[in-house]
Scaffold this motif. Structure first.
Motif, PDB file in Angstrom:
ATOM      1  N   TYR A 505       0.829  -1.201   0.000  1.00 57.40           N
ATOM      2  CA  TYR A 505       0.000   0.000   0.000  1.00 57.40           C
ATOM      3  C   TYR A 505       0.871   1.261   0.000  1.00 57.40           C
ATOM      4  N   ILE A 506       2.003   1.206   0.696  1.00 53.51           N
ATOM      5  CA  ILE A 506       2.906   2.354   0.743  1.00 53.51           C
ATOM      6  C   ILE A 506       3.687   2.468  -0.562  1.00 53.51           C
ATOM      7  N   PHE A 507       3.985   1.340  -1.190  1.00 55.50           N
ATOM      8  CA  PHE A 507       4.763   1.355  -2.426  1.00 55.50           C
ATOM      9  C   PHE A 507       3.993   1.947  -3.597  1.00 55.50           C
ATOM     10  N   GLN A 508       2.692   2.166  -3.439  1.00 57.60           N
ATOM     11  CA  GLN A 508       1.894   2.694  -4.543  1.00 57.60           C
ATOM     12  C   GLN A 508       2.326   4.092  -4.965  1.00 57.60           C
ATOM     13  N   ILE A 509       2.912   4.855  -4.036  1.00 51.89           N
ATOM     14  CA  ILE A 509       3.264   6.233  -4.367  1.00 51.89           C
ATOM     15  C   ILE A 509       4.510   6.297  -5.240  1.00 51.89           C
ATOM     16  N   ASN A 510       5.263   5.193  -5.328  1.00 53.62           N
ATOM     17  CA  ASN A 510       6.463   5.185  -6.148  1.00 53.62           C
ATOM     18  C   ASN A 510       6.086   5.054  -7.619  1.00 53.62           C
ATOM     19  N   GLN A 511       6.741   5.842  -8.456  1.00 57.83           N
ATOM     20  CA  GLN A 511       6.386   5.848  -9.880  1.00 57.83           C
ATOM     21  C   GLN A 511       6.816   4.576 -10.591  1.00 57.83           C
ATOM     22  N   HIS A 512       7.699   3.789  -9.986  1.00 58.67           N
ATOM     23  CA  HIS A 512       8.139   2.535 -10.584  1.00 58.67           C
ATOM     24  C   HIS A 512       7.412   1.338  -9.980  1.00 58.67           C
ATOM     25  N   LEU A 513       7.283   1.319  -8.647  1.00 61.38           N
ATOM     26  CA  LEU A 513       6.648   0.183  -7.989  1.00 61.38           C
ATOM     27  C   LEU A 513       5.129   0.214  -8.106  1.00 61.38           C
ATOM     28  N   GLY A 514       4.564   1.415  -8.227  1.00 60.00           N
ATOM     29  CA  GLY A 514       3.107   1.508  -8.341  1.00 60.00           C
ATOM     30  C   GLY A 514       2.556   0.797  -9.564  1.00 60.00           C
ATOM     31  N   PRO A 515       3.067   1.103 -10.783  1.00 58.88           N
ATOM     32  CA  PRO A 515       2.585   0.366 -11.968  1.00 58.88           C
ATOM     33  C   PRO A 515       2.860  -1.131 -11.901  1.00 58.88           C
ATOM     34  N   GLN A 516       3.984  -1.526 -11.283  1.00 58.91           N
ATOM     35  CA  GLN A 516       4.266  -2.947 -11.153  1.00 58.91           C
ATOM     36  C   GLN A 516       3.227  -3.639 -10.264  1.00 58.91           C
ATOM     37  N   GLN A 517       2.772  -2.917  -9.246  1.00 57.35           N
ATOM     38  CA  GLN A 517       1.746  -3.490  -8.375  1.00 57.35           C
ATOM     39  C   GLN A 517       0.430  -3.674  -9.124  1.00 57.35           C
ATOM     40  N   ILE A 518       0.103  -2.728  -9.982  1.00 60.86           N
ATOM     41  CA  ILE A 518      -1.109  -2.877 -10.791  1.00 60.86           C
ATOM     42  C   ILE A 518      -0.975  -4.073 -11.729  1.00 60.86           C
ATOM     43  N   SER A 519       0.194  -4.231 -12.331  1.00 62.84           N
ATOM     44  CA  SER A 519       0.417  -5.397 -13.203  1.00 62.84           C
ATOM     45  C   SER A 519       0.310  -6.695 -12.415  1.00 62.84           C
ATOM     46  N   LEU A 520       0.814  -6.682 -11.180  1.00 61.08           N
ATOM     47  CA  LEU A 520       0.721  -7.875 -10.347  1.00 61.08           C
ATOM     48  C   LEU A 520      -0.731  -8.229 -10.032  1.00 61.08           C
ATOM     49  N   SER A 521      -1.544  -7.212  -9.753  1.00 61.61           N
ATOM     50  CA  SER A 521      -2.961  -7.479  -9.457  1.00 61.61           C
ATOM     51  C   SER A 521      -3.671  -8.058 -10.672  1.00 61.61           C
ATOM     52  N   HIS A 522      -3.351  -7.552 -11.867  1.00 57.24           N
ATOM     53  CA  HIS A 522      -3.952  -8.104 -13.081  1.00 57.24           C
ATOM     54  C   HIS A 522      -3.484  -9.539 -13.317  1.00 57.24           C
TER      55      HIS A 522
END
Length: 589
Positions: A505-522
């Motif tokens: 949840y905290i990593f979402q603000i990072n411009q690199h880790l945030g998109p990776q988290q979205i890809s992981l959820s998909h």
């Protein structure tokens, strides 16, 4: 079948024109030059006199038209060609205002000509035709035309003008009292209209709904009939997204209209030239009242999934400025200077916490209350909580007795968890039950907190069990399967995994880790879809094998040495179990 030489045409058939009479193309002997062809559609045919009148109207010669009408006083000025076009249609297509006035003075019927004038965007001709309709029957100007060859019966003038984005015509109609009634949603089951229409004519109702939504999504219409165009665009876009999920057949239509509304709200935000103007837009509420949130319009955009609006540079710039607060020079700092600013703040956290109670309005406290400062404080406190969990896990390795752990970190962990529970409860009370649990991260936080609470309850249960019944130093292999200590250990392990996973949840603000988290959820969603098909195949094979192996369930076989072997419950039942003899095979040797 041959056509007789009597020269008469049979009813419903049309003869083919005479064939060439040269020798090469002459038909064979015994065959007729006419073939009978069915006429399936009866269309109106213009007579020579009517064709002449159409040509005069098309030429725009008013004097010739008047002379023609004088020569033929009984001429039908409402004649139509095979396309259902009347002379008034020709004048409207040519945008000949004088000819339209002449025909209206001769008593020509308007029919759907006013709708064609709207389609052309000619306000002057449309105004003349609308006045003529209102002169005959004032109620007809608010309705469409039932027998139009191009427009549906539910197509009103305002809906058509809104679909074609004709600003002047929309304004004219709104001044005359026209309005568009919002359609019912596809899942509406009201007895007044929807239930009957779903049973009798669902397609007509769906098409009428989509046509109405096309008009309501018009930027020219929203700009003139809404006091808050951005709010109207947000609400209508969200409703269209819900309709797309309900009525799958028209998903593309609904989503395209929702995208159009999002582009409209973004275009309005483009008109802001200063920061104050953007803040004024973001501070607007749904009912015009004050709100506890600093930017209620931004919160509503998040709830309605207005991604284009949220990602707009004007909006992002204002959010960044408010996020930094007193730390406006943060972007220009180097990594070393940022570290030197954060580390003293973390070290002085107890001091600033005390200042919150003593002097809540001091300058230092205001500097501390910026969003980035709050984020740093909450992140540091959560990392401290994770360190406590890690220390508890490592020190508990030395305890192998029944009862709760006694490392000294249990009480701080409880205090942190009670703080999480208080924070989640306040959030739930502030936003409401439905909105709170509509966010998956809120559900995750509540699940993690409840896991810790169950863990604490198991610790208390194990403490009371040891206090009342003893057996504190009983070896683990003799513990009951549902021993409170074992339950506490399992729940603590589960809670620890959830607590460390919450760092995403905290990593979402990072411009690199945030998109990776979205890809992981998909990716996880795709894995779940695959597992659903995999389990379907496994259940199919299990059903077949169960039919084959059911006969052998519980059978005992004695080999040559006298050893008895019992068929276990594999593939003989849907519920896995251990046969009652399987644990005592040593007694059969």
């Amino acid at each position: 079948m041959k056509y007789k030489s009597s020269g008469k045409q049979q009813q419903g058939y049309t003869p083919i024109p005479d064939q060439p009479k040269d020798k090469e193309s002459r038909p064979l002997s015994g065959t007729s030059i006419y073939k009978i062809r069915p006429s399936f559609t009866l269309l109106p045919q213009l007579r020579n006199e009517e064709k002449e009148f159409f040509d005069l109207v098309r030429s725009g010669d008013e004097y010739s038209v008047l002379e023609f009408l004088k020569r033929s006083p009984d001429f039908n000025v409402n004649c139509q060609d095979y396309e259902s076009n009347s002379p008034l249609h020709i004048a409207v297509y040519n945008e000949d205002v004088e000819m339209v006035e002449l025909l209206l003075a001769r008593g020509v019927q308007v029919m759907d000509c006013h709708l064609h004038a709207i389609k052309l965007g000619n306000t002057a001709i449309f105004s003349l035709l609308l006045d003529k309709i209102a002169e005959n029957d004032p109620t007809l100007e608010f309705q469409g035309y039932l027998n139009s060859a191009e427009f549906s019966s539910g197509m009103t003038p305002l809906i058509l003008a809104a679909q074609h984005e004709h600003y002047d015509i929309i304004k004219l109609l709104l001044d005359r009292g026209h309005k568009i009634s919002p359609p019912h949603r596809p899942d509406c089951l009201c007895k007044k209209q929807c239930r009957y229409s779903k049973k009798k004519e669902s397609l007509t109702n769906s098409l009428r709904r989509i046509n109405t939504f096309r008009a309501l999504a018009s930027s020219a219409y929203i700009s003139q009939c809404s006091y808050d165009p951005i709010l109207t665009a947000f609400q209508l876009s969200h409703e269209l997204q819900q309709c797309a999920e309900i009525e799958k057949e028209f998903t593309l239509e609904y989503l395209s209209l929702a995208d159009r509304l999002q582009h409209f709200s973004v275009s309005l935000l483009d008109l802001c030239r200063t920061t104050d103007e953007v803040k004024l837009v973001l501070r607007q509420t749904a009912d015009g009242t004050t709100s506890a949130s600093k930017f209620p319009r931004l919160t509503f955009a998040i709830d309605t999934k207005q991604k284009d609006f949220l990602a707009h540079p004007n909006c992002q710039q204002v959010l960044y400025a408010n996020w930094m607060g007193e730390w406006g020079d943060w972007k220009a700092m180097s990594f070393a200077r940022k570290t030197l600013r954060v580390v003293p703040q973390v070290m002085l956290m107890p001091v600033f916490t005390f200042l919150f109670w003593v002097a809540p309005k001091s300058k230092l406290v205001r500097w501390w209350q910026s969003p980035i400062s709050k984020f740093i404080n909450s992140t540091v406190m959560y990392i401290v909580f994770l360190l406590l969990l890690f220390a508890e896990t490592q020190l508990y390795k030395n305890f192998h007795t029944r009862g709760p752990p006694n490392t000294g970190f249990e009480w701080p962990i409880m205090i942190w968890v009670m703080g999480f529970l208080w924070e989640d409860s306040k959030h739930l009370y502030r936003v409401g039950f439905r909105k709170y649990f509509g966010d998956w991260w809120n559900c995750y936080n509540m699940t993690m907190t409840l896991s810790f609470i169950i863990n604490f309850a198991a610790w208390l249960w194990s403490y009371l069990d040891v206090k009342w019944w003893g057996n504190k130093y009983l070896e683990r292999k003799y513990w009951h399967a549902h021993d409170a200590t074992l339950i506490g250990e399992g729940m603590f392990a589960l809670s620890t995994v959830q607590a460390f996973s919450r760092l995403q949840y905290i990593f979402q603000i990072n411009q690199h880790l945030g998109p990776q988290q979205i890809s992981l959820s998909h990716m996880i969603q795709d894995i779940l879809k695959f597992l659903s098909l995999f389990f379907l195949v496994m259940i199919s094979f299990t059903t077949g094998l169960n039919r084959l192996y059911t006969y052998y369930s519980g059978m005992v076989r004695i080999d040559q040495t006298g050893l008895k072997k019992i068929q276990l419950g594999s593939f003989t039942s849907y519920v896995p179990y251990v046969h009652k003899y399987s644990c005592n095979l040593q007694h059969f040797t």
